[in-house]
Scaffold this motif. Structure first.
Motif, PDB file in Angstrom:
ATOM      1  N   THR A   5      -8.553 -23.479   2.415  1.00 64.00           N
ATOM      2  CA  THR A   5      -7.206 -23.383   2.060  1.00 64.00           C
ATOM      3  C   THR A   5      -6.468 -24.558   1.575  1.00 64.00           C
ATOM      4  N   ARG A   6      -5.827 -24.674   0.452  1.00 59.84           N
ATOM      5  CA  ARG A   6      -5.096 -25.949   0.016  1.00 59.84           C
ATOM      6  C   ARG A   6      -3.583 -25.486   0.099  1.00 59.84           C
ATOM      7  N   LEU A   7      -2.781 -26.503   0.551  1.00 61.66           N
ATOM      8  CA  LEU A   7      -1.173 -26.376   0.601  1.00 61.66           C
ATOM      9  C   LEU A   7      -0.803 -27.094  -0.590  1.00 61.66           C
ATOM     10  N   VAL A   8       0.450 -26.292  -1.122  1.00 56.06           N
ATOM     11  CA  VAL A   8       1.119 -26.658  -2.177  1.00 56.06           C
ATOM     12  C   VAL A   8       2.573 -26.747  -1.868  1.00 56.06           C
ATOM     13  N   SER A   9       3.195 -27.835  -1.907  1.00 59.05           N
ATOM     14  CA  SER A   9       4.715 -27.894  -1.393  1.00 59.05           C
ATOM     15  C   SER A   9       5.546 -28.322  -2.719  1.00 59.05           C
ATOM     16  N   SER A  10       4.928 -28.184  -3.716  1.00 62.33           N
ATOM     17  CA  SER A  10       6.108 -28.671  -4.910  1.00 62.33           C
ATOM     18  C   SER A  10       6.332 -27.280  -5.378  1.00 62.33           C
ATOM     19  N   ASP A  11       6.826 -27.183  -6.915  1.00 64.65           N
ATOM     20  CA  ASP A  11       7.409 -25.814  -7.395  1.00 64.65           C
ATOM     21  C   ASP A  11       6.450 -24.719  -7.491  1.00 64.65           C
ATOM     22  N   ALA A  12       6.484 -23.694  -6.917  1.00 69.21           N
ATOM     23  CA  ALA A  12       5.296 -22.729  -7.075  1.00 69.21           C
ATOM     24  C   ALA A  12       5.216 -22.011  -8.469  1.00 69.21           C
ATOM     25  N   VAL A  13       6.254 -21.808  -9.265  1.00 64.08           N
ATOM     26  CA  VAL A  13       6.079 -21.301 -10.504  1.00 64.08           C
ATOM     27  C   VAL A  13       5.050 -22.266 -11.301  1.00 64.08           C
ATOM     28  N   ASP A  14       5.479 -23.593 -11.378  1.00 61.37           N
ATOM     29  CA  ASP A  14       4.654 -24.599 -12.195  1.00 61.37           C
ATOM     30  C   ASP A  14       3.372 -24.739 -11.543  1.00 61.37           C
ATOM     31  N   GLU A  15       2.915 -24.512 -10.240  1.00 61.53           N
ATOM     32  CA  GLU A  15       1.515 -24.574  -9.880  1.00 61.53           C
ATOM     33  C   GLU A  15       0.919 -23.072 -10.209  1.00 61.53           C
ATOM     34  N   ILE A  16       1.623 -22.153 -10.230  1.00 64.16           N
ATOM     35  CA  ILE A  16       0.791 -20.699 -10.439  1.00 64.16           C
ATOM     36  C   ILE A  16       0.611 -20.750 -11.870  1.00 64.16           C
ATOM     37  N   THR A  17       1.823 -21.239 -12.883  1.00 69.19           N
ATOM     38  CA  THR A  17       1.324 -21.485 -14.253  1.00 69.19           C
ATOM     39  C   THR A  17       0.140 -22.370 -14.627  1.00 69.19           C
ATOM     40  N   ARG A  18       0.072 -23.371 -13.825  1.00 67.54           N
ATOM     41  CA  ARG A  18      -1.158 -24.101 -14.148  1.00 67.54           C
ATOM     42  C   ARG A  18      -2.339 -23.371 -13.639  1.00 67.54           C
ATOM     43  N   LEU A  19      -2.376 -22.589 -12.666  1.00 64.98           N
ATOM     44  CA  LEU A  19      -3.693 -22.069 -12.026  1.00 64.98           C
ATOM     45  C   LEU A  19      -3.776 -20.970 -12.981  1.00 64.98           C
ATOM     46  N   LYS A  20      -3.131 -20.349 -13.590  1.00 65.97           N
ATOM     47  CA  LYS A  20      -3.200 -19.051 -14.408  1.00 65.97           C
ATOM     48  C   LYS A  20      -3.883 -19.893 -15.621  1.00 65.97           C
ATOM     49  N   ALA A  21      -3.618 -20.883 -16.047  1.00 60.72           N
ATOM     50  CA  ALA A  21      -4.162 -21.557 -17.391  1.00 60.72           C
ATOM     51  C   ALA A  21      -5.767 -21.909 -17.342  1.00 60.72           C
ATOM     52  N   GLU A  22      -6.301 -21.931 -16.084  1.00 60.94           N
ATOM     53  CA  GLU A  22      -7.437 -22.213 -15.836  1.00 60.94           C
ATOM     54  C   GLU A  22      -8.408 -21.129 -16.498  1.00 60.94           C
ATOM     55  N   LYS A  23      -9.780 -21.346 -16.876  1.00 60.45           N
ATOM     56  CA  LYS A  23     -10.523 -20.682 -17.457  1.00 60.45           C
ATOM     57  C   LYS A  23     -11.125 -19.470 -16.246  1.00 60.45           C
ATOM     58  N   ALA A  24     -10.733 -18.321 -16.628  1.00 64.41           N
ATOM     59  CA  ALA A  24     -11.286 -17.219 -15.935  1.00 64.41           C
ATOM     60  C   ALA A  24     -12.457 -17.073 -15.565  1.00 64.41           C
ATOM     61  N   ALA A  25     -13.428 -17.609 -16.502  1.00 66.38           N
ATOM     62  CA  ALA A  25     -14.943 -17.386 -16.105  1.00 66.38           C
ATOM     63  C   ALA A  25     -15.370 -18.361 -15.119  1.00 66.38           C
ATOM     64  N   ASN A  26     -14.683 -19.316 -14.898  1.00 70.34           N
ATOM     65  CA  ASN A  26     -14.926 -20.231 -13.776  1.00 70.34           C
ATOM     66  C   ASN A  26     -14.213 -20.210 -12.674  1.00 70.34           C
ATOM     67  N   ALA A  27     -13.191 -19.366 -12.602  1.00 70.91           N
ATOM     68  CA  ALA A  27     -12.232 -19.189 -11.395  1.00 70.91           C
ATOM     69  C   ALA A  27     -12.134 -17.966 -10.797  1.00 70.91           C
ATOM     70  N   GLY A  28     -12.358 -16.912 -11.574  1.00 70.52           N
ATOM     71  CA  GLY A  28     -11.904 -15.643 -11.131  1.00 70.52           C
ATOM     72  C   GLY A  28     -10.594 -15.284 -11.034  1.00 70.52           C
ATOM     73  N   PRO A  29     -10.470 -13.924 -10.715  1.00 67.02           N
ATOM     74  CA  PRO A  29      -9.016 -13.278 -10.519  1.00 67.02           C
ATOM     75  C   PRO A  29      -8.188 -14.145  -9.447  1.00 67.02           C
ATOM     76  N   MET A  30      -6.788 -14.051  -9.535  1.00 67.14           N
ATOM     77  CA  MET A  30      -6.094 -14.464  -8.635  1.00 67.14           C
ATOM     78  C   MET A  30      -5.268 -13.132  -7.910  1.00 67.14           C
ATOM     79  N   ASP A  31      -5.156 -13.299  -6.890  1.00 68.72           N
ATOM     80  CA  ASP A  31      -3.988 -12.286  -6.034  1.00 68.72           C
ATOM     81  C   ASP A  31      -3.045 -13.177  -5.364  1.00 68.72           C
ATOM     82  N   ILE A  32      -1.691 -12.458  -5.496  1.00 71.38           N
ATOM     83  CA  ILE A  32      -0.459 -13.272  -4.854  1.00 71.38           C
ATOM     84  C   ILE A  32       0.165 -12.362  -3.810  1.00 71.38           C
TER      85      ILE A  32
END
Length: 191
Positions: free
Chosen positions: A99-126
């Motif tokens: 697990t990794r901890l994020v204390s900065s803006d959640a929307v910004d980080e989720i936007t960044r994570l969504k932009a990652e290539k799906a082939a390398n990262a897989g789907p995300m659940d929230i």
């Protein structure tokens, strides 16, 4: 772009937890528990709010070592520990279990994570009402997966946040778990 899914057990009247964060109404049947376990195994990254993280982390890291544990619970615990996770919290100081901890803006980080290539990262659940509500309001959720239990809890933590705009959805899957009466409905956000 990676897909972000908000998946939770929900009461028929739309709550993910009864008052006091009571979840006793949502204990899954064996078939539903296996469905959740398989979902965890397929998840590329799980995003947790602080309270959901604390609930999951208080049990699953060592659940496979408890007396009377079932083979399904052993499998789930292993899958949960192995699954990459991000916890969003300004008050939590440390996390573990892949697990990794994020204390900065959640929307910004989720936007960044969504932009990652799906082939390398897989789907995300929230998961977690507050975190999911922020992602919902920002238009980041691609799929809503409700596992609706045949119970009315009256009040509590709602699945859906109050929104400023409509979100149009397309129904893409339904399934019934006859042993417990839960109905799965999966909707994709219409873009």
């Amino acid at each position: 772009m990676r897909k972000l899914t908000f998946a939770m057990n929900v009461s028929l009247d739309g709550y993910i937890a009864a008052p006091g964060d009571e979840l006793g109404w949502s204990v899954p049947s064996d078939e539903l528990f296996q469905w959740w376990s398989d979902r965890v195994a397929a998840t590329g990254l799980a995003l947790y709010g602080r309270r959901l993280w604390e609930a999951m982390n208080s049990h699953w890291p060592t659940a496979d070592q408890q007396p009377g544990v079932t083979p399904a619970e052993i499998e789930y615990a292993r899958r949960w520990r192995d699954m990459p996770k991000v916890v969003f919290s300004a008050t939590t100081s440390a996390v573990d279990w892949n697990t990794r901890l994020v204390s900065s803006d959640a929307v910004d980080e989720i936007t960044r994570l969504k932009a990652e290539k799906a082939a390398n990262a897989g789907p995300m659940d929230i998961g977690g009402a507050t975190l999911a509500a922020a992602a919902m309001r920002a238009g980041l959720i691609d799929e809503y997966l409700l596992l609706t239990a045949p119970v009315l809890v009256g009040t509590g933590t709602p699945f859906f946040a109050t929104l400023d705009n409509w979100v149009n959805l397309d129904l893409v899957e339904t399934r019934t778990f006859p042993d417990c009466g839960v109905v799965l409905t999966r909707y994709e956000t219409r873009r």
